[in-house]
Design an enzyme around this catalytic site. Structure first.
Site, PDB file in Angstrom:
ATOM      1  N   GLY A 150       0.693  -1.266   0.007  1.00  0.00           N
ATOM      2  CA  GLY A 150      -0.216  -0.021  -0.096  1.00  0.00           C
ATOM      3  C   GLY A 150       0.802   1.247  -0.037  1.00  0.00           C
ATOM      4  O   GLY A 150       2.248   1.017   0.257  1.00  0.00           O
ATOM      5  N   CYS A 151       0.140   2.287  -0.287  1.00  0.00           N
ATOM      6  CA  CYS A 151       0.909   3.492  -0.366  1.00  0.00           C
ATOM      7  C   CYS A 151       1.539   3.969   0.818  1.00  0.00           C
ATOM      8  O   CYS A 151       2.597   4.443   1.150  1.00  0.00           O
ATOM      9  CB  CYS A 151       0.281   4.711  -1.229  1.00  0.00           C
TER      10      CYS A 151
END
Length: 348
Positions: A150-151
């Site tokens: 994920g970011c």
């Protein structure tokens, strides 16, 4: 040439995959799948592709699947990869999943945070969590399935793990104050991402331990330290299109200096093309990484509290998603990790 297909090609990550893969010297795009825009030409939906891509979006069907691609990027909402991954593995395709479906190894945690029973536990065991700067490169040998991080976890883990590796910080009281551009919310219409809601505003969301990236971050920190680390994580939405800014707070061990911290980052990332370490009190900014695959890291020590403050910034759609996915693809096919990914941001 590597033949690549994208399922979910019309979302923000899908369209960014098209842009970067189109310019990759070792890739040709095979097919673009979209449920929403099936049979539309790509440049009808995204006019900026005109004269650059002569492909139609098409509907995906297991029953009628005919695609001679080598790798499939799954750029779909959470939950969909659970139903598709084993099908593509049986078709001898390599997979990079940009959703959260295979990021968390603990299936009880996955159910707790995503409210879905994980139905592919055997496949999960053979899925690589693909944070290339952290993951041992030998782990990519013969791997067919990568879960793209994920970011928020990307920017946080890249800032934190070198400090743990060199034993510079206490393994408690980790505080992460995070701010993300609106593109992180995706292309679907949502009230809190409308222009009138986000413009000239900033708002915290899913605070006090409610954000779904928490178990992913904690699992990776625990894997690295063999400890049971708990974090405090507060995300905010800010009125920019893309970019992510993380302020991390750590309690330093005794007698740690700025030189120790700088050298720990430099040594840890000496072979990493996309990590840039700042020193001399220069702090990273979103505008310096926008449109690139870089993660910029800077820091300062507060001597009054003996706290280390680390700033890490990325473009949430590139280093936080698509650029990292292409790093993973390069490693899966034994190419140079940075191939096709060297972009300089627009300035100003």
């Amino acid at each position: 040439m590597i033949k690549a297909s994208i399922i979910g090609a019309t979302g923000y990550t899908g369209i960014e995959l098209i842009r970067i893969l189109k310019n990759h010297p070792m890739v040709s795009i095979s097919k673009l799948y979209s449920e929403s825009y099936k049979e539309n030409k790509a440049d009808e939906i995204y006019p900026h592709l005109k004269n650059n891509l002569n492909l139609n979006f098409c509907e995906f069907s297991k029953e009628n699947f005919e695609d001679d691609c080598d790798i499939i990027f799954l750029a779909l909402p959470h939950g969909h990869a659970l139903n598709l991954a084993s099908f593509f593995i049986n078709q001898n395709k390599k997979i990079i999943d940009l959703s959260a479906d295979f990021r968390i190894k603990n299936t009880n945690h996955f159910y707790e945070w995503y409210h879905k029973k994980h139905t592919q536990q055997e496949l999960l065991k053979n899925t690589l969590y693909g944070l290339p700067e952290i993951t041992n490169k030998i782990n990519y040998n013969h791997i067919n399935f990568v879960a793209n991080p994920g970011c928020y976890p990307t920017a946080i883990l890249l800032a934190t793990i070198p400090l743990l590796k060199f034993n510079l910080i206490e393994m408690e009281h980790f505080v992460f104050d995070a701010k993300s551009g609106v593109s992180g919310a995706g292309r679907s219409l949502q009230l809190n991402s409308h222009f009138c809601e986000i413009n000239e505003n900033i708002n915290a969301y899913q605070i006090a331990g409610k954000h779904r990236h928490i178990p992913e971050i904690e699992e990776q920190l625990n894997k690295f330290t063999l400890k049971n680390i708990k974090i405090q994580f507060t995300p905010h939405l800010i009125p920019v299109t893309r970019g992510m800014h993380i302020t991390s707070y750590f309690h330093l061990k005794d007698n740690v200096t700025e030189k120790n911290i700088y050298e720990s980052y430099i040594n840890f990332y000496e072979n990493s093309s996309f990590i840039r370490i700042y020193k001399d009190n220069i702090l990273p900014q979103i505008k310096n990484v926008k449109g690139t695959n870089y993660c910029d890291i800077g820091f300062q020590i507060d001597p009054r509290t003996n706290k280390l403050i680390v700033i890490s910034v990325i473009d949430n759609l590139i280093k936080g998603a698509v650029g990292q996915a292409i790093q993973n693809m390069n490693l899966m096919f034994h190419l140079e990790e940075d191939l096709g990914l060297h972009f300089i941001t627009n300035y100003p």
